[in-house]
Design a protein around this motif. Sequence first.
Motif, mmCIF file in Angstrom:
data_model
loop_
_atom_site.group_PDB
_atom_site.id
_atom_site.type_symbol
_atom_site.label_atom_id
_atom_site.label_comp_id
_atom_site.label_asym_id
_atom_site.label_seq_id
_atom_site.Cartn_x
_atom_site.Cartn_y
_atom_site.Cartn_z
ATOM 1 N N ALA A 1 -6.820 6.336 8.141
ATOM 2 C CA ALA A 1 -5.374 6.565 8.261
ATOM 3 C C ALA A 1 -4.921 6.649 9.710
ATOM 4 C CB ALA A 1 -4.978 7.841 7.507
ATOM 5 N N SER B 1 -1.590 2.974 1.608
ATOM 6 C CA SER B 1 -0.650 3.690 2.471
ATOM 7 C C SER B 1 0.763 3.138 2.354
ATOM 8 C CB SER B 1 -1.117 3.605 3.929
ATOM 9 O OG SER B 1 -1.194 2.251 4.371
ATOM 10 N N ARG C 1 -9.071 5.827 2.957
ATOM 11 C CA ARG C 1 -8.235 6.945 3.419
ATOM 12 C C ARG C 1 -8.659 7.426 4.801
ATOM 13 N NH1 ARG C 1 -9.448 7.362 -1.870
ATOM 14 N NH2 ARG C 1 -7.751 7.746 -3.375
ATOM 15 N N GLY D 1 0.739 3.809 -3.922
ATOM 16 C CA GLY D 1 0.629 4.799 -2.866
ATOM 17 C C GLY D 1 1.428 6.030 -3.207
ATOM 18 N N PRO D 2 1.093 7.163 -2.620
ATOM 19 C CA PRO D 2 0.048 7.353 -1.613
ATOM 20 C C PRO D 2 -1.345 7.601 -2.208
ATOM 21 C CG PRO D 2 1.241 9.384 -1.920
ATOM 22 C CD PRO D 2 1.907 8.370 -2.823
#
Length: 837
Positions: A702, A465, A699, A460-461
């Motif tokens: 999130a 996450s 992604r 990550g990132p």
Amino acid sequence: MSNAVNNGVWSGTWVAERLGVELVGDDTLTGMLGLALRRNPKRAHLLVSHVLGKHVPQSPSVVHGHGLALGQRVRALLGAEAAGAVVLGYAETATGLGHSVADGLGGAPYLHSTRRPVAGVATAGGFEESHSHATSHLLLPEDPALLVGDGPLVLVDDEFSTGNTVLNTVRDLHARYPRRRYVVVALVDMRSAADAGRLEDFAREIGARVDLVAAASGTVRLPDGVLEKGQALVAAHEASAEGLADSSPGERGTARPAPTGPHPDENPSHPVRVDLGWPQGLPDGGRHGFTQAHRERLDAALPGMGARLAEAIPEDASRVLVLGFEELMYAPLRLARELERLVPAEVRYSTTTRSPVLAVDDPGYAIRSRIVFPAHDDPADGPGERYAYNVAGAGFDAVVAVVDSVADTVALHAPDGLLATLAAHTPHVVLAVVPSYVPAPLYVPDLPEESPMLPEPLRGPAFSSYPPEEVGWLLQDLSDVTLEAPTEEREEAIQSGGAHYAESLPVEYQPSEQYQRLFHAALETSAARLAQAVGVVTETVIAERSPRPVLVSLARAGTPVGVLMRRWARYRHGLDLPHYAVSIVRGRGIDANALRWLAAHHDPRDVVFVDGWTGKGAITRELAVAIEEFEAAGGAAGFDPEIAVLADPGSCVRTYGTREDFLIPSACLNSTVSGLISRTVLRADLVGPDDFHGAKFYRELAGADVSVAFLDAVAARFDEVADAVAGAVKELLAADRTPTWEGWAAVERISEEYGIHDVNLVKPGVGETTRVLLRRVPWKILARAGAGADLDHVRLLAEQRGVPVEEVGELPYTCVGLIHPQYTRGATGADGRAVSV
């Protein structure tokens, strides 16, 4: 001798008058710096800091305070970005300063460069310091992930002059670990007008922001021919001082007479050795990295260590020096600061150095005296002289020499060594030895020459996450590939034999608001229970498997558990354990390329495979077979196939946190509690023979991600359960934990009783039942009679999907999920409604 101005005379006057060197700046600058001359073919003058604690003894609170203040300024500059900052200090002069800046920055991870190679530790970078007497710097972090990430890198040196050192560093590191922002920190910014714009130009060249923070600024004006004039002046003064060497042992190059005291050749001194009680496994500095967990352990131990030192100081001592050792600056500084609080004497701090500097006994010169002694740490550049400045003739009643254990050698105790030389200038010498921290040896396997090069882990990132240091994913990123298929379509293909479950992905289940509330309530209720299980399984691993295990979680259910185990090891033992996530696929085995990568970077005997829970034990058996086949095919030997799990309700393993079948909240969700990573994928057109298995990084989810929140909620309960963990581990280590495989027997019985005749369609335990409801087409749920809140989320999901929940009296698990063996497209639930996600 501790101020830049003595009796109205600035400590740079002597050099300025003889060479025409001019220090231009405000009162802050001239109050911090003096001037001296050094033996160096590249630069004649030396800026001597009076607040650094290197050449000039100074109050430890002043030295530490300057670093803290700079760190606080950097923290204010970075704002929210400060949370992800890493600090890098320069050897040897700024190792303590950089560490202090990291303290002021809020406990940022810290690493300093080193000129001491350490066998078995891989180099993560290196650079040259062009004007220095010893130019090669190495970066030797124990955890390579320390330099990985997108947070700001803060580079700390005592002096920022031409900028060459910083540019060399950033250029090397940016090529390996690019990031968006750098901050340069120095006590003094001494760039010339010609050098002032180089930093900005370089920042534009690499496409990153570079800031500069300094306590004072100015410049040095050098007349033509100053290098040659300085060299001639040094030669003349050293020649005239040769006659003093015999009468003043260890004080060559000064006109000051030695104070009254025993000559080491006539009355060898035996220093008082103090056992500090340094915490086991705590790094002695930032050579291999220093984390917030290390900082907390040091802070807790300092009062006791300071008290032991104070007992060794004579009661009538009025002036005491704590003398550090070359790169070992921070530990002696903190010890000196602690001693300063405990004894009535005036405490000062400085360190030895390899820098040869001319000493002149004049109030207008910054280096009034020096002592000379042989190197005593088997340096990489061979034997040679080492120095301590402004110690001889300074009136110290006691000197506490602090060295690391690598430097506690015969040469240290020799008649001409540091201790005997100190004894010629002070009546009382104390020796404190800090254990040299050496990381676990890097495992170097005997790999065949034709072995393919495998990529480094994803972190990550950029992928997941999770923070980069929490886990490295031994996977390939398939985020751009469409792999999702409707649940019914996948189920039909899987059961008909037309496709393997690992060749596609289910559509990610997005929980309703009601379900999310249920998840958070479950987490609040079970966090302490989870924390205890994490502590128990981690302590068992450290006690029985390896004192420094390499955690390898089975992606993805095992990954949050691996991160929590890593956090417990850091919390309880100050260990920063390596942690990786790998793919294992039922019927296809573990990713052999991932095993090859692990064997190339770690000793397989230290690898501990981690999973969330056991169901019927299928993955446990799968891993054992896969490891056996890997070794039979010529792979590295030594991997232990036994899995360590948080919960083992099926009694399939020996290493577990509990055998209760309870709700592990990370099982309630999919990627949003697992770093936004999908299930792993193994498909021939996407994964070649030399590739890692694949996975996707969602992604776009999130906004719904609770991965780190889940970890934080559990880790916040570590203190609360620490005593319970200790008691449970004691009982567990003495118990018979032989697996009974009662879960497997129960699954076979259920399979026959319900006419399924395929154990793969029986999913026992809370975690596996949740997976059935989230990813498969379930037929019915068996719940143990009387099961309470642990099944609230299961009942809710079952209701949403129209799946009946049948209470059963005799059940070794809290619940079991059943997949109907005769699934066809358009199947319905028990109430006749269409089955869908």
